[in-house]
Design a protein around this motif. Structure first.
Motif, mmCIF file in Angstrom:
data_model
loop_
_atom_site.group_PDB
_atom_site.id
_atom_site.type_symbol
_atom_site.label_atom_id
_atom_site.label_comp_id
_atom_site.label_asym_id
_atom_site.label_seq_id
_atom_site.Cartn_x
_atom_site.Cartn_y
_atom_site.Cartn_z
ATOM 1 N N LYS A 346 57.503 25.536 131.577
ATOM 2 C CA LYS A 346 58.245 24.338 131.159
ATOM 3 C C LYS A 346 57.612 23.120 131.809
ATOM 4 O O LYS A 346 57.691 22.949 133.028
ATOM 5 N N ASP A 347 56.992 22.335 130.976
ATOM 6 C CA ASP A 347 56.324 21.142 131.513
ATOM 7 C C ASP A 347 56.717 19.926 130.687
ATOM 8 O O ASP A 347 57.461 20.050 129.697
ATOM 9 N N LYS A 348 56.195 18.790 131.075
ATOM 10 C CA LYS A 348 56.448 17.561 130.301
ATOM 11 C C LYS A 348 55.379 16.526 130.641
ATOM 12 O O LYS A 348 54.655 16.675 131.638
ATOM 13 N N ALA A 349 55.329 15.507 129.782
ATOM 14 C CA ALA A 349 54.369 14.434 130.049
ATOM 15 C C ALA A 349 54.764 13.738 131.348
ATOM 16 O O ALA A 349 55.938 13.539 131.619
ATOM 17 N N TYR A 350 53.751 13.392 132.136
ATOM 18 C CA TYR A 350 53.990 12.791 133.442
ATOM 19 C C TYR A 350 53.816 11.274 133.351
ATOM 20 O O TYR A 350 52.726 10.785 133.110
ATOM 21 N N PHE A 351 54.936 10.567 133.483
ATOM 22 C CA PHE A 351 54.862 9.086 133.434
ATOM 23 C C PHE A 351 55.310 8.493 134.755
ATOM 24 O O PHE A 351 56.070 9.091 135.481
#
Ligand code: DP6
Length: 351
Positions: A346-351
């Motif tokens: 489970k990952d996501k874009a890193y902002f």
């Protein structure tokens, strides 16, 4: 900036020893880099999201010596192959970091994600190493200009692994000269220079681990096969066109067109592999079955769930956070059956 700007003639203050640390996220490309020419320059521009949960953490211990050497430990284990590879890499970047062979190095590196999971450890790995080296140059007295140092980190990471140059920045990152993206360069990556619609800052990336084995073909070999590829020219032109369109879409917040472009890019990448000489197929039957299920789900529910693929069988499932409550249960109940060991990242874009 040109290549010459990164060459250093600085007279360093060679301290006896020290330690530098860095953390760098992996990335997932939306427009793919596939095809390169010497010295690791891309045949077309690419854009990626840097990931938040899949990262590499690296510590470099250095000590002054007359006998340059590099020892790399993956976790606690010494790795001879990586040590040789990084030693060669260090010597290749000497023009940009002239102090590099005056030291011996012990490097400890760990990934937050499993080895051979299909997440690019070379991107986050070289991103972290390049960051350590630029920090080291500052420690030895080189001028400390944040913007320049970032560009130099990206430039050096690129020489390790092309896609690594994009990992140096968070958010959406562009590598490769493109007429609609001011400041873009083949030498290093830059942050996507336009304001993006808020929805694209919330993109989730759930990775379906369809095949956890070692890659059957290295990226470098794959890139090489683009040299005499019958569709190479068309592919490079299309990637440029797709990047122009995606640039508009990201600003407008148009999820449907985003999905169309991103899925087309993923399938084009694999189509290139399937039509090269020799041909190779990295998708597994489960990859195709999962793609069909995603398409059906989209047709039935109109939710914004899209996929992309790297050079492997695993599927990166991309969707906005606001639809997570509807989309994640579908992944967890209906797509997980295609993963080898019922595993997801489970990952996501890193902002
Ligand atoms: C399919 O950056 O791993 O992930 O420059 O030879 O190290 P080298 O290749 P690499 O290639 C990445 C290929 C890709 C697409 C992408 O990330 O853009």
């Amino acid at each position: 900036m040109t290549e010459k700007d990164f060459i250093s003639d600085y007279k360093y203050n060679l301290v006896d020893k020290g330690k530098i640390e860095s953390k760098c996220g992996s990335n997932i490309a939306l427009i793919k880099y596939w095809g390169k020419y010497f010295p690791q320059l891309p045949a077309n521009p690419s854009i990626s999201y840097t990931l938040s949960e899949s990262f590499t953490q690296t510590t470099i211990n250095f000590e002054k010596t007359t006998k340059f050497s590099v020892q790399v430990f993956l976790g606690k284990h010494f790795n001879e192959k990586f040590s040789k590879k990084i030693e060669k890499y260090f010597l290749s970047i000497k023009p940009y970091l002239p102090f590099i062979d005056k030291y011996k190095y012990i490097i400890y590196t760990t990934n937050s994600f499993p080895h051979s999971s299909g997440i690019a450890s070379s991107a986050s790995g070289f991103g972290a190493i390049a960051d350590c080296l630029v920090k080291m140059s500052t420690l030895l007295g080189e001028k400390n200009n944040e913007e320049f140092n970032k560009a130099k980190t990206s430039f050096l990471a690129r020489l390790g692994s092309g896609s690594a140059c994009r990992s140096v920045y968070k958010g959406l990152v562009v590598w490769g000269k493109h007429k609609t993206i001011p400041g873009s360069s083949d030498l290093y990556a830059i942050p996507f220079p336009f304001e993006i619609s808020p929805v694209f800052k919330t993109i989730q990336d759930t990775v379906l681990l369809i095949h956890e084995g070692v890659k059957e073909i290295s990226s470098t070999l794959g890139h090489d096969l683009m040299k005499d590829h019958p569709y190479a020219k068309t592919r490079f032109t299309e990637a440029r066109k797709n990047l122009s369109e995606l640039t508009m879409v990201l600003q407008k917040g148009d999820l449907e067109t985003f999905g169309r472009i991103v899925e087309h890019e993923a399938l084009s990448l694999h189509a290139m592999m399937m039509t090269s000489f020799p041909a190779f197929i990295l998708m597994k039957p489960e990859t195709l079955a999962a793609i069909k299920k995603i398409w059906e789900f989209r047709k039935d529910t109109r939710h914004h769930l899209y996929f992309t693929l790297d050079a492997g069988a695993n599927i990166h499932l991309l969707y906005p956070e606001e639809e997570k409550n509807e989309i994640f249960p579908f992944i967890n109940n209906e797509l997980i059956i295609y993963s080898e060991n019922n595993k997801l990242i489970k990952d996501k874009a890193y902002f």
